[in-house]
Design a protein around this motif. Sequence first.
Motif, PDB file in Angstrom:
ATOM      1  N   PRO A  42       0.827  -1.214   0.000  1.00 53.83           N
ATOM      2  CA  PRO A  42       0.000   0.000   0.000  1.00 53.83           C
ATOM      3  C   PRO A  42       0.860   1.263   0.000  1.00 53.83           C
ATOM      4  O   PRO A  42       2.001   1.248   0.457  1.00 53.83           O
ATOM      5  N   ARG A  43       0.283   2.329  -0.527  1.00 55.33           N
ATOM      6  CA  ARG A  43       0.954   3.625  -0.625  1.00 55.33           C
ATOM      7  C   ARG A  43       1.160   4.200   0.780  1.00 55.33           C
ATOM      8  O   ARG A  43       0.208   4.264   1.560  1.00 55.33           O
ATOM      9  N   PRO A  44       2.392   4.612   1.116  1.00 56.02           N
ATOM     10  CA  PRO A  44       2.604   5.220   2.441  1.00 56.02           C
ATOM     11  C   PRO A  44       2.092   6.668   2.471  1.00 56.02           C
ATOM     12  O   PRO A  44       1.767   7.233   1.434  1.00 56.02           O
ATOM     13  N   ASP A  45       2.012   7.227   3.678  1.00 51.12           N
ATOM     14  CA  ASP A  45       1.612   8.628   3.850  1.00 51.12           C
ATOM     15  C   ASP A  45       2.812   9.451   4.259  1.00 51.12           C
ATOM     16  O   ASP A  45       3.540   9.058   5.167  1.00 51.12           O
ATOM     17  N   LEU A  46       2.981  10.578   3.611  1.00 46.20           N
ATOM     18  CA  LEU A  46       4.078  11.480   3.962  1.00 46.20           C
ATOM     19  C   LEU A  46       3.484  12.698   4.649  1.00 46.20           C
ATOM     20  O   LEU A  46       2.524  13.290   4.162  1.00 46.20           O
ATOM     21  N   SER A  47       4.054  13.037   5.807  1.00 43.24           N
ATOM     22  CA  SER A  47       3.586  14.231   6.517  1.00 43.24           C
ATOM     23  C   SER A  47       4.785  15.053   6.958  1.00 43.24           C
ATOM     24  O   SER A  47       5.914  14.556   6.988  1.00 43.24           O
ATOM     25  N   VAL A  48       4.531  16.312   7.286  1.00 42.32           N
ATOM     26  CA  VAL A  48       5.629  17.200   7.686  1.00 42.32           C
ATOM     27  C   VAL A  48       5.244  17.972   8.941  1.00 42.32           C
ATOM     28  O   VAL A  48       4.109  18.416   9.088  1.00 42.32           O
ATOM     29  N   LEU A  49       6.191  18.049   9.885  1.00 44.53           N
ATOM     30  CA  LEU A  49       6.025  18.848  11.098  1.00 44.53           C
ATOM     31  C   LEU A  49       7.149  19.881  11.142  1.00 44.53           C
ATOM     32  O   LEU A  49       8.265  19.539  10.782  1.00 44.53           O
ATOM     33  N   PRO A  50       6.931  21.094  11.557  1.00 46.08           N
ATOM     34  CA  PRO A  50       5.672  21.634  12.063  1.00 46.08           C
ATOM     35  C   PRO A  50       4.647  21.969  10.969  1.00 46.08           C
ATOM     36  O   PRO A  50       3.476  22.156  11.290  1.00 46.08           O
ATOM     37  N   GLY A  51       5.036  22.067   9.713  1.00 56.41           N
ATOM     38  CA  GLY A  51       4.065  22.400   8.675  1.00 56.41           C
ATOM     39  C   GLY A  51       4.738  22.574   7.324  1.00 56.41           C
ATOM     40  O   GLY A  51       5.961  22.495   7.211  1.00 56.41           O
ATOM     41  N   HIS A  52       3.918  22.844   6.307  1.00 58.28           N
ATOM     42  CA  HIS A  52       4.422  22.946   4.930  1.00 58.28           C
ATOM     43  C   HIS A  52       5.265  24.194   4.691  1.00 58.28           C
ATOM     44  O   HIS A  52       6.088  24.231   3.797  1.00 58.28           O
ATOM     45  N   LYS A  53       4.984  25.252   5.480  1.00 53.27           N
ATOM     46  CA  LYS A  53       5.701  26.511   5.284  1.00 53.27           C
ATOM     47  C   LYS A  53       6.480  26.825   6.548  1.00 53.27           C
ATOM     48  O   LYS A  53       5.889  26.941   7.624  1.00 53.27           O
TER      49      LYS A  53
ATOM     50  N   TYR B 158      12.595  11.567   8.848  1.00 56.85           N
ATOM     51  CA  TYR B 158      13.828  12.233   8.469  1.00 56.85           C
ATOM     52  C   TYR B 158      13.800  13.628   9.067  1.00 56.85           C
ATOM     53  O   TYR B 158      12.851  14.381   8.839  1.00 56.85           O
ATOM     54  N   ASN B 159      14.830  13.949   9.828  1.00 52.46           N
ATOM     55  CA  ASN B 159      14.896  15.278  10.434  1.00 52.46           C
ATOM     56  C   ASN B 159      15.814  16.181   9.631  1.00 52.46           C
ATOM     57  O   ASN B 159      16.951  15.827   9.357  1.00 52.46           O
ATOM     58  N   LEU B 160      15.287  17.320   9.249  1.00 49.65           N
ATOM     59  CA  LEU B 160      16.107  18.343   8.600  1.00 49.65           C
ATOM     60  C   LEU B 160      16.319  19.405   9.663  1.00 49.65           C
ATOM     61  O   LEU B 160      15.353  20.004  10.146  1.00 49.65           O
ATOM     62  N   SER B 161      17.592  19.628  10.057  1.00 52.78           N
ATOM     63  CA  SER B 161      17.784  20.679  11.052  1.00 52.78           C
ATOM     64  C   SER B 161      18.320  21.923  10.359  1.00 52.78           C
ATOM     65  O   SER B 161      19.086  21.825   9.402  1.00 52.78           O
TER      66      SER B 161
ATOM     67  N   LYS C 119       1.714  10.315  -1.962  1.00 53.84           N
ATOM     68  CA  LYS C 119       1.353  11.605  -2.551  1.00 53.84           C
ATOM     69  C   LYS C 119       2.503  12.573  -2.262  1.00 53.84           C
ATOM     70  O   LYS C 119       3.229  12.401  -1.293  1.00 53.84           O
ATOM     71  N   THR C 120       2.648  13.577  -3.104  1.00 54.15           N
ATOM     72  CA  THR C 120       3.761  14.515  -2.902  1.00 54.15           C
ATOM     73  C   THR C 120       3.376  15.565  -1.866  1.00 54.15           C
ATOM     74  O   THR C 120       2.188  15.797  -1.584  1.00 54.15           O
ATOM     75  N   LEU C 121       4.414  16.177  -1.323  1.00 51.87           N
ATOM     76  CA  LEU C 121       4.241  17.189  -0.303  1.00 51.87           C
ATOM     77  C   LEU C 121       5.206  18.318  -0.653  1.00 51.87           C
ATOM     78  O   LEU C 121       6.384  18.069  -0.913  1.00 51.87           O
ATOM     79  N   ASP C 122       4.715  19.534  -0.706  1.00 52.85           N
ATOM     80  CA  ASP C 122       5.578  20.676  -1.045  1.00 52.85           C
ATOM     81  C   ASP C 122       6.019  21.383   0.219  1.00 52.85           C
ATOM     82  O   ASP C 122       5.180  21.799   1.032  1.00 52.85           O
TER      83      ASP C 122
ATOM     84  N   ARG D  27       7.855  12.665   7.866  1.00 51.66           N
ATOM     85  CA  ARG D  27       7.558  11.321   8.352  1.00 51.66           C
ATOM     86  C   ARG D  27       6.799  10.527   7.291  1.00 51.66           C
ATOM     87  O   ARG D  27       5.812  10.998   6.743  1.00 51.66           O
ATOM     88  N   CYS D  28       7.317   9.326   7.024  1.00 48.41           N
ATOM     89  CA  CYS D  28       6.704   8.435   6.043  1.00 48.41           C
ATOM     90  C   CYS D  28       6.077   7.288   6.825  1.00 48.41           C
ATOM     91  O   CYS D  28       6.792   6.509   7.444  1.00 48.41           O
ATOM     92  N   THR D  29       4.753   7.202   6.826  1.00 46.44           N
ATOM     93  CA  THR D  29       4.100   6.144   7.606  1.00 46.44           C
ATOM     94  C   THR D  29       3.480   5.107   6.688  1.00 46.44           C
ATOM     95  O   THR D  29       2.853   5.439   5.682  1.00 46.44           O
ATOM     96  N   THR D  30       3.708   3.855   7.043  1.00 45.92           N
ATOM     97  CA  THR D  30       3.169   2.750   6.274  1.00 45.92           C
ATOM     98  C   THR D  30       2.546   1.754   7.235  1.00 45.92           C
ATOM     99  O   THR D  30       3.024   1.579   8.361  1.00 45.92           O
ATOM    100  N   THR D  31       1.460   1.139   6.800  1.00 43.77           N
ATOM    101  CA  THR D  31       0.760   0.173   7.645  1.00 43.77           C
ATOM    102  C   THR D  31       1.475  -1.175   7.623  1.00 43.77           C
ATOM    103  O   THR D  31       1.237  -2.032   8.455  1.00 43.77           O
TER     104      THR D  31
END
Length: 184
Positions: free
Chosen positions: A95-106, A146-149, A177-180, A116-120
Amino acid sequence: GAPTVSIFQKPPGVIPPGGSTTICCTCQRSYGSFVLYKGSRQLHTLEQSGSRAEFSISNATYKDRGTYTCHYLEGGAVLARSDELEVSVEELHLPRPDLSVLPGHKVAVGADVMLRCTTTYPSTGCYLYLEGQIRAQLLSRKQGHYNLSHVQKGDSGRYSCQCYTFNASREWSAVSKTLDLVVR
């Protein structure tokens, strides 16, 4: 100085049979031509439009797998060669994983960002892709993030991730899905 040539796959990732992708070659100079090689075999020549040339792979088959490079020519002379781009064609079963970003896109320059790439699916490794980059980032196996400092403008761009199993017949997921990410 001599020009440099970049090569990357857009969108990045392992392609399923029947899928498509584009191999992009870019150079700071804008009046030469590009030749695309697969291994030592010359495939296509493209005059430049602006500073880039795009070679499409559509309806991909296992024959499209391999190592691609771009040569930049002016007046028939090769002035530069790109790094090698590895193109993979595999069935995508997971299945397709989910990509999310903290604290946010901008975020502001200098911020700390976690992608963070989450997969079931259990016991997988995941790669993080940034469009335009030839190298994928292998995510840490336990956390899948993956942490970008202290992000810089160069960290801006379109991210995606893709996961695979560790078993002998490595199985792949579809690309997330892509994340900008915008760094201001």
